[in-house]
Scaffold this motif. Structure first.
Motif, PDB file in Angstrom:
ATOM      1  N   GLU A 298      57.693 -41.450  34.929  1.00 27.06           N
ATOM      2  CA  GLU A 298      56.735 -41.168  35.989  1.00 27.06           C
ATOM      3  C   GLU A 298      56.471 -39.672  36.160  1.00 27.06           C
ATOM      4  OE1 GLU A 298      57.540 -45.106  38.798  1.00 27.06           O
ATOM      5  OE2 GLU A 298      58.434 -43.181  39.368  1.00 27.06           O
ATOM      6  N   VAL A 299      57.354 -38.850  35.595  1.00 24.01           N
ATOM      7  CA  VAL A 299      57.150 -37.388  35.622  1.00 24.01           C
ATOM      8  C   VAL A 299      57.234 -36.889  34.182  1.00 24.01           C
ATOM      9  CG1 VAL A 299      57.870 -35.190  36.630  1.00 24.01           C
ATOM     10  CG2 VAL A 299      58.302 -37.327  37.874  1.00 24.01           C
ATOM     11  N   PRO A 300      56.162 -37.026  33.415  1.00 24.65           N
ATOM     12  CA  PRO A 300      56.224 -36.665  31.996  1.00 24.65           C
ATOM     13  C   PRO A 300      56.474 -35.179  31.780  1.00 24.65           C
ATOM     14  CG  PRO A 300      53.970 -37.186  32.645  1.00 24.65           C
ATOM     15  CD  PRO A 300      54.842 -37.535  33.813  1.00 24.65           C
ATOM     16  N   ARG A 301      57.109 -34.887  30.654  1.00 27.45           N
ATOM     17  CA  ARG A 301      57.426 -33.488  30.319  1.00 27.45           C
ATOM     18  C   ARG A 301      56.177 -32.628  30.294  1.00 27.45           C
ATOM     19  NH1 ARG A 301      57.727 -29.036  30.135  1.00 27.45           N
ATOM     20  NH2 ARG A 301      58.822 -27.611  28.743  1.00 27.45           N
ATOM     21  N   ASP A 302      55.054 -33.153  29.806  1.00 24.61           N
ATOM     22  CA  ASP A 302      53.854 -32.329  29.676  1.00 24.61           C
ATOM     23  C   ASP A 302      53.157 -32.079  31.012  1.00 24.61           C
ATOM     24  OD1 ASP A 302      52.659 -34.766  30.144  1.00 24.61           O
ATOM     25  OD2 ASP A 302      51.812 -34.962  28.131  1.00 24.61           O
ATOM     26  N   SER A 303      53.749 -32.556  32.111  1.00 24.11           N
ATOM     27  CA  SER A 303      53.207 -32.227  33.430  1.00 24.11           C
ATOM     28  C   SER A 303      53.694 -30.853  33.896  1.00 24.11           C
ATOM     29  CB  SER A 303      53.581 -33.308  34.458  1.00 24.11           C
ATOM     30  OG  SER A 303      54.984 -33.413  34.609  1.00 24.11           O
ATOM     31  N   TYR A 304      54.560 -30.239  33.094  1.00 21.38           N
ATOM     32  CA  TYR A 304      55.064 -28.897  33.376  1.00 21.38           C
ATOM     33  C   TYR A 304      54.793 -28.018  32.152  1.00 21.38           C
ATOM     34  CZ  TYR A 304      57.329 -30.459  37.628  1.00 21.38           C
ATOM     35  OH  TYR A 304      57.554 -30.956  38.886  1.00 21.38           O
ATOM     36  N   PRO A 305      54.723 -26.695  32.354  1.00 16.32           N
ATOM     37  CA  PRO A 305      54.439 -25.790  31.221  1.00 16.32           C
ATOM     38  C   PRO A 305      55.435 -25.991  30.077  1.00 16.32           C
ATOM     39  CG  PRO A 305      54.331 -24.600  33.303  1.00 16.32           C
ATOM     40  CD  PRO A 305      54.860 -25.963  33.630  1.00 16.32           C
ATOM     41  N   LYS A 306      54.933 -25.898  28.864  1.00 19.51           N
ATOM     42  CA  LYS A 306      55.790 -26.082  27.685  1.00 19.51           C
ATOM     43  C   LYS A 306      56.490 -24.778  27.334  1.00 19.51           C
ATOM     44  CE  LYS A 306      53.566 -30.151  25.816  1.00 19.51           C
ATOM     45  NZ  LYS A 306      53.026 -30.836  24.641  1.00 19.51           N
ATOM     46  N   THR A 307      57.266 -24.310  28.293  1.00 24.45           N
ATOM     47  CA  THR A 307      58.070 -23.107  28.142  1.00 24.45           C
ATOM     48  C   THR A 307      59.504 -23.457  28.513  1.00 24.45           C
ATOM     49  OG1 THR A 307      57.680 -22.468  30.444  1.00 24.45           O
ATOM     50  CG2 THR A 307      56.111 -21.644  28.796  1.00 24.45           C
ATOM     51  N   LYS A 308      60.418 -22.553  28.217  1.00 22.40           N
ATOM     52  CA  LYS A 308      61.814 -22.790  28.585  1.00 22.40           C
ATOM     53  C   LYS A 308      61.952 -22.916  30.100  1.00 22.40           C
ATOM     54  CE  LYS A 308      66.469 -21.139  27.507  1.00 22.40           C
ATOM     55  NZ  LYS A 308      67.270 -20.119  26.781  1.00 22.40           N
TER      56      LYS A 308
ATOM     57  N   GLY B 203      59.597 -23.832  32.183  1.00 23.10           N
ATOM     58  CA  GLY B 203      58.969 -25.091  32.568  1.00 23.10           C
ATOM     59  C   GLY B 203      59.876 -26.278  32.327  1.00 23.10           C
ATOM     60  N   TYR B 204      60.602 -26.235  31.218  1.00 20.50           N
ATOM     61  CA  TYR B 204      61.541 -27.311  30.905  1.00 20.50           C
ATOM     62  C   TYR B 204      62.634 -27.406  31.958  1.00 20.50           C
ATOM     63  CZ  TYR B 204      65.464 -29.713  28.756  1.00 20.50           C
ATOM     64  OH  TYR B 204      66.528 -30.549  28.533  1.00 20.50           O
ATOM     65  N   PHE B 205      63.194 -26.267  32.362  1.00 22.30           N
ATOM     66  CA  PHE B 205      64.291 -26.295  33.333  1.00 22.30           C
ATOM     67  C   PHE B 205      63.810 -26.758  34.706  1.00 22.30           C
ATOM     68  CE2 PHE B 205      66.472 -23.383  30.293  1.00 22.30           C
ATOM     69  CZ  PHE B 205      67.589 -24.178  30.093  1.00 22.30           C
ATOM     70  N   VAL B 206      62.597 -26.360  35.093  1.00 29.58           N
ATOM     71  CA  VAL B 206      62.043 -26.840  36.363  1.00 29.58           C
ATOM     72  C   VAL B 206      61.871 -28.361  36.316  1.00 29.58           C
ATOM     73  CG1 VAL B 206      60.017 -26.809  37.862  1.00 29.58           C
ATOM     74  CG2 VAL B 206      60.917 -24.670  36.945  1.00 29.58           C
ATOM     75  N   TRP B 207      61.308 -28.861  35.215  1.00 32.24           N
ATOM     76  CA  TRP B 207      61.110 -30.308  35.039  1.00 32.24           C
ATOM     77  C   TRP B 207      62.434 -31.055  35.079  1.00 32.24           C
ATOM     78  CZ3 TRP B 207      62.514 -33.033  30.387  1.00 32.24           C
ATOM     79  CH2 TRP B 207      62.089 -34.370  30.341  1.00 32.24           C
ATOM     80  N   ARG B 208      63.409 -30.565  34.330  1.00 28.23           N
ATOM     81  CA  ARG B 208      64.699 -31.247  34.244  1.00 28.23           C
ATOM     82  C   ARG B 208      65.421 -31.245  35.595  1.00 28.23           C
ATOM     83  NH1 ARG B 208      69.453 -29.071  30.372  1.00 28.23           N
ATOM     84  NH2 ARG B 208      69.655 -27.649  32.136  1.00 28.23           N
TER      85      ARG B 208
END
Length: 199
Positions: free
Chosen positions: A68-78, A80-85
């Motif tokens: 429901e919260v896909p990875r590509d909904s956040y910037p594809k940066t390091k 962005g990854y940590f915020v998503w995770r």
């Protein structure tokens, strides 16, 4: 009243079945997160036979409604990854905590499951932090090696993959490392693991 583990697993799996992402294997199609959850349970059984219900619940619900919260909904940066995770861990923990309460888990038990999902008390290696958190981390690393590594490594250069494997190895406790060395990995995966451990 003991927690109703069977009801909790049924509700967790019902959520996993809503994942629109499908895995096609052996002529079958299965929601990816249900497949992932089944792998988590498989490796938990190998790692810690007769694990207590809280560990069983946390392992089964690791990726609760992650799609429901896909990875590509956040910037594809390091960053962005940590915020998503970080968001996912908190969101999944809160959702599963409520599910546990609805299944007769005590507040303390539901809080423990949520903490395991959020990885709140995980320290690298054994002897630090919550031992149950280390079990969940070991199991997640084993599922990564078994189920995701071959596709993942194709998208990155060898030096990066070796570095990721070295970081993964450090995250694992001794039991997780023992099981990793016993896995039936692809020839390419074995080669890269060998390079990582030799480095």
């Amino acid at each position: 009243m003991p927690p109703n583990l069977n009801k909790a697993i049924d509700l967790i799996d019902a959520a996993h079945r809503e994942d629109p992402n499908r895995l096609h294997a052996n002529g079958e199609s299965i929601p990816y997160e249900l497949h992932y959850a089944q792998k988590m349970s498989k490796y938990l059984n190998l790692h810690t036979p007769n694990a207590d219900p809280l560990l069983v619940t946390a392992a089964r619900a690791q990726h609760f409604r992650r799609w429901e919260v896909p990875r590509d909904s956040y910037p594809k940066t390091k960053a962005g990854y940590f915020v998503w995770r970080t968001l996912l861990k908190k969101r999944q923990a809160e959702q599963v905590r409520q599910l546990c309460l609805d299944c007769g888990y005590s507040v303390e038990e539901a809080d423990k499951v949520a903490a395991l999902i959020a990885k709140e008390d995980l320290k690298k290696g054994e002897g630090k932090g919550d031992p149950d958190a280390q079990v969940i981390e070991d199991v997640a690393c084993l599922v990564f090696l078994d189920d995701q590594f071959d596709e993942f490594e194709k998208a990155h250069d060898e030096d990066k993959i070796v570095s990721i494997l070295q970081k993964t190895w450090v995250k694992m406790g001794k039991r997780g490392q023992e099981l990793a060395l016993q896995m039936d990995l692809s020839d390419r995966a074995k080669e890269l693991v060998g390079k990582a451990l030799a480095g």
